[in-house]
Scaffold this active site. Structure first.
Site, PDB file in Angstrom:
ATOM      1  N   GLY A 168      -3.283 -13.192  19.942  1.00 10.50           N
ATOM      2  CA  GLY A 168      -1.928 -13.633  19.639  1.00 10.50           C
ATOM      3  C   GLY A 168      -1.782 -15.122  19.811  1.00 10.50           C
ATOM      4  O   GLY A 168      -2.621 -15.767  20.457  1.00 10.50           O
TER       5      GLY A 168
ATOM      6  N   CYS B 229      -9.304 -11.668  23.090  1.00  5.74           N
ATOM      7  CA  CYS B 229      -8.740 -13.019  23.161  1.00  5.74           C
ATOM      8  C   CYS B 229      -7.473 -13.019  24.022  1.00  5.74           C
ATOM      9  O   CYS B 229      -7.553 -12.831  25.231  1.00  5.74           O
ATOM     10  CB  CYS B 229      -8.488 -13.567  21.754  1.00  5.74           C
ATOM     11  N   TYR B 230      -6.281 -13.174  23.438  1.00 12.05           N
ATOM     12  CA  TYR B 230      -5.053 -13.124  24.224  1.00 12.05           C
ATOM     13  C   TYR B 230      -4.944 -11.810  24.981  1.00 12.05           C
ATOM     14  O   TYR B 230      -4.446 -11.774  26.116  1.00 12.05           O
ATOM     15  CB  TYR B 230      -3.845 -13.316  23.310  1.00 12.05           C
TER      16      TYR B 230
ATOM     17  N   HIS C  39     -13.539 -12.916  18.806  1.00 10.03           N
ATOM     18  CA  HIS C  39     -12.934 -11.962  17.869  1.00 10.03           C
ATOM     19  C   HIS C  39     -14.024 -11.126  17.185  1.00 10.03           C
ATOM     20  O   HIS C  39     -14.665 -11.586  16.241  1.00 10.03           O
ATOM     21  CB  HIS C  39     -12.112 -12.696  16.812  1.00 10.03           C
TER      22      HIS C  39
ATOM     23  N   GLU D 251     -13.540  -8.589  15.299  1.00 12.75           N
ATOM     24  CA  GLU D 251     -13.046  -7.991  14.062  1.00 12.75           C
ATOM     25  C   GLU D 251     -13.297  -8.840  12.826  1.00 12.75           C
ATOM     26  O   GLU D 251     -13.241  -8.332  11.695  1.00 12.75           O
ATOM     27  CB  GLU D 251     -11.544  -7.696  14.193  1.00 12.75           C
TER      28      GLU D 251
ATOM     29  N   SER E  21       5.234   0.859 -11.108  1.00 12.78           N
ATOM     30  CA  SER E  21       5.005  -0.449 -11.723  1.00 12.78           C
ATOM     31  C   SER E  21       3.719  -0.479 -12.542  1.00 12.78           C
ATOM     32  O   SER E  21       3.539  -1.362 -13.374  1.00 12.78           O
ATOM     33  CB  SER E  21       4.927  -1.523 -10.638  1.00 12.78           C
ATOM     34  N   GLY E  22       2.809   0.466 -12.281  1.00 12.84           N
ATOM     35  CA  GLY E  22       1.505   0.421 -12.914  1.00 12.84           C
ATOM     36  C   GLY E  22       0.464  -0.253 -12.054  1.00 12.84           C
ATOM     37  O   GLY E  22      -0.721  -0.263 -12.391  1.00 12.84           O
ATOM     38  N   GLY E  23       0.896  -0.822 -10.908  1.00 17.13           N
ATOM     39  CA  GLY E  23      -0.049  -1.401  -9.967  1.00 17.13           C
ATOM     40  C   GLY E  23      -0.742  -0.320  -9.162  1.00 17.13           C
ATOM     41  O   GLY E  23      -0.393   0.862  -9.232  1.00 17.13           O
ATOM     42  N   VAL E  24      -1.714  -0.729  -8.374  1.00 14.74           N
ATOM     43  CA  VAL E  24      -2.519   0.236  -7.616  1.00 14.74           C
ATOM     44  C   VAL E  24      -1.656   1.048  -6.652  1.00 14.74           C
ATOM     45  O   VAL E  24      -1.738   2.278  -6.606  1.00 14.74           O
ATOM     46  CB  VAL E  24      -3.635  -0.490  -6.828  1.00 14.74           C
ATOM     47  N   ASP E  25      -0.805   0.381  -5.895  1.00 15.30           N
ATOM     48  CA  ASP E  25      -0.053   1.064  -4.841  1.00 15.30           C
ATOM     49  C   ASP E  25       0.882   2.128  -5.399  1.00 15.30           C
ATOM     50  O   ASP E  25       0.883   3.280  -4.952  1.00 15.30           O
ATOM     51  CB  ASP E  25       0.743   0.052  -4.022  1.00 15.30           C
ATOM     52  N   SER E  26       1.698   1.750  -6.375  1.00 16.56           N
ATOM     53  CA  SER E  26       2.647   2.723  -6.916  1.00 16.56           C
ATOM     54  C   SER E  26       1.936   3.805  -7.715  1.00 16.56           C
ATOM     55  O   SER E  26       2.369   4.961  -7.734  1.00 16.56           O
ATOM     56  CB  SER E  26       3.702   2.027  -7.779  1.00 16.56           C
ATOM     57  N   SER E  27       0.812   3.461  -8.354  1.00 19.03           N
ATOM     58  CA  SER E  27       0.072   4.456  -9.135  1.00 19.03           C
ATOM     59  C   SER E  27      -0.538   5.526  -8.233  1.00 19.03           C
ATOM     60  O   SER E  27      -0.486   6.720  -8.536  1.00 19.03           O
ATOM     61  CB  SER E  27      -1.022   3.776  -9.960  1.00 19.03           C
TER      62      SER E  27
ATOM     63  N   LYS F 205      -5.295  -1.600   1.730  1.00 21.35           N
ATOM     64  CA  LYS F 205      -5.499  -1.631   0.280  1.00 21.35           C
ATOM     65  C   LYS F 205      -6.796  -0.952  -0.143  1.00 21.35           C
ATOM     66  O   LYS F 205      -6.819  -0.192  -1.116  1.00 21.35           O
ATOM     67  CB  LYS F 205      -5.496  -3.087  -0.198  1.00 21.35           C
TER      68      LYS F 205
END
Length: 538
Positions: A80, A107-108, A194, A196, A248-254, A394
């Site tokens: 953080g 870290c933090y 870190h 990650e 929308s035709g994007g990945v998420d909504s599809s 994603k």
């Protein structure tokens, strides 16, 4: 890569981790990440899921009593931007260290753990930033099967000056004597670097050792199981009701549409809203793919005039997003009335959308931008939300889409922001300027595809800038707008680096935009990375 030893309904408000079930009906164990505002918090959760263990991000102030009820196998305290010495610095509930659950502070997170348990943290004379060579001083579960030396990534200005009682040093770097510490008896571990980020060579292996050798977490997280559980959860949530989804035709909504269609069939109504802020040919593509080929119940709504009227004269990007979000909801509610009684609105909200839209304070990141899914909803919305992808990143969404048999051309489309071209048009939003931007953007994509780079680039697009400059075309002097080209490489959109496109590709893009799009006479290439910049300009 270290492996497991052989013997071995979130609400809109911040809530305790939800208890999910495995395929055999048992409560699914998870690793909970307490988010102290690091830009890398999402990466921690994502790396853990890549290793087959479900992870979830929660408020740093989550009470230990709530965490104890959530079948937690281990806790991770993120990094953080705060200093534990400053007034009001976010700190976890001290009782988490008495739950008997393994804890890993990063870290933090290490510094917060050390201070709460009686150690001392001080401002370093010089911070440690960038790469360093880690040297393990003592064998431990974290270093099992790892070489004694490796490269790690640091980003800290404070350091632990005195260890709490019971802790000992596991590893050091040249500048940091407490690079890794542990109280093995209480299964409390800390890393000053870190693990990650990809800059830490064996970071994923260190996390795997924590998961499997310290937490003994079963690697049961897989998207095929998520698919079936999500379908059951959707059916349980909506019952026999109708659901509408803004497609929308994007990945998420599809992927959201395909998942809901799998769960409830024709009770899903997909609304495609032409808001006047779409890419070139978008409406025709969506109508063909989803309406004709896939047979979804698709309703196309021409709402461009009302959106553009609302956005006239608006320059502030946050206002744009909120206006568009509210207008979408009104369009949906009006459409729902025509369809009959519809109580549920589905959205393709992802984990990064929620994190980037988090309010500032309490260790959370400052608002970078409001995602239209989570930032523009009216307080008294008439429909209830269905957000089946809210816990996914994603890359997980694309994998889920493949399980749902969505075509590759949909799954690997470049991300497109919910507010559309409104946040790529920094010039006044007018039909004329949007037409310029649409044409320039189409050229960018055409040339990226022509070069065979479309799937190698995470995202590429054009931005229309309000800056005018002098040019010469033929014998005439011009004074026209500027287009910026943005192309980035990324894995999940949380961090990104600008794409090193070949000069000949950039040359073709520039020449075509200037020659074919009358109104733009200058093209620039954006070479900033995220962070400190964001992928979108607004």
């Amino acid at each position: 890569m270290a492996h497991p030893p052989s013997d071995r309904e979130r609400t809109r408000e911040e809530a305790e981790p939800s208890v999910r079930k495995t395929d055999d009906g048992e409560a699914e164990s998870r690793i909970v990440v307490l988010d102290f505002g690091s830009q890398y918090t999402q990466l921690i959760a994502r790396r853990i899921r890549e290793l087959g263990v479900f992870s979830e991000i929660v408020s740093p102030e989550s009470p230990a009593s709530e965490l104890a009820r959530a079948h937690v196998r281990g806790l991770v305290l993120s990094g953080g931007p705060s200093s534990v010495a400053q007034e009001g610095a976010p700190l976890p509930d001290p009782a988490i260290f008495t739950l008997g659950v393994p804890v890993l502070g990063i870290c933090y997170g290490l510094q917060a753990m050390a201070q709460l348990l009686g150690g001392e943290v001080e401002r370093a004379k010089s911070g440690e930033y960038g790469r360093a060579i880690l040297e393990w001083q003592e064998a431990s579960p974290l270093s099992a099967e790892l070489p004694n030396h490796s490269t790690v990534w640091n980003s800290h200005g404070d350091r632990v000056s005195r260890l709490p009682e019971g802790f000992r040093v596991l590893a050091r770097t040249q500048e940091e004597p407490h690079a890794a510490i542990a109280d093995p008896k209480r299964r409390l571990y800390g890393l000053q670097f870190h693990p990650e980020v990809t800059h830490t060579d064996l970071g994923k292996e260190i996390l795997a050792n924590f998961l499997f050798r310290v937490c003994h977490a079963p690697a049961t997280w897989k998207l095929s199981s998520f698919l079936e559980r999500s379908c059951a959860e959707i059916r349980a949530q909506v019952g026999s009701e109708q659901v509408i989804l803004g497609l929308s035709g994007g990945v998420d909504s599809s992927v959201t549409a395909a998942l809901l269609h799998r769960a409830i069939g024709d009770r899903l109504h997909c609304l495609f809203v032409d808001n006047g802020l779409l890419r070139q040919g978008e409406a025709e593509t969506v109508r063909h793919l989803f309406g004709e080929e896939m047979g979804f119940a698709l309703h196309v709504i021409d709402a461009a005039p009302r959106f553009l009227a609302k956005l006239r004269g608006v320059a502030d990007p946050e206002r744009k997003r909120k206006i568009i979000g509210r207008e979408f909801i009104q369009v949906f509610e009006e459409a729902a009335q025509k369809l009959g009684p519809v109580r549920y609105l589905a959205q393709g909200t992802l984990y990064p959308d929620c994190i980037e839209s988090a309010a500032a304070g309490h260790g959370r990141p400052a608002v970078i931008k409001s995602h239209h899914n989570v930032g523009g909803l009216p307080k008294r919305m008439k429909m209830r939300l269905v957000e089946p992808l809210r816990l996914l990143f994603k890359d997980e969404v694309r994998e889920l889409g493949a399980l749902l048999d969505l075509p590759r051309e949909i799954l690997y489309r470049h991300p497109f922001p919910g507010p559309g071209l409104a946040v790529r048009c920094l010039a006044p939003i007018t039909p004329e300027n949007l037409a310029l931007l649409r044409s320039a953007d189409a050229i960018v994509i055409e040339e990226i595809r022509r070069a065979g780079l479309y799937e190698e680039v995470w995202q590429a697009f054009a931005v229309l800038l309000p800056a005018r400059s002098v040019g010469v075309m033929g014998d005439a002097r011009t004074y026209e707008l500027t287009a910026a080209v943005r192309a980035v490489q990324s894995v999940d959109g949380m961090t990104a680096d600008w794409a090193r496109l070949p000069s000949e590709v950039l040359s073709r893009i520039s020449n075509r935009i200037i020659q074919e799009v009358r109104g733009i006479n200058r093209v620039v290439y954006d070479i900033s990375s995220k962070p400190p910049a964001t992928i979108e300009w607004e």
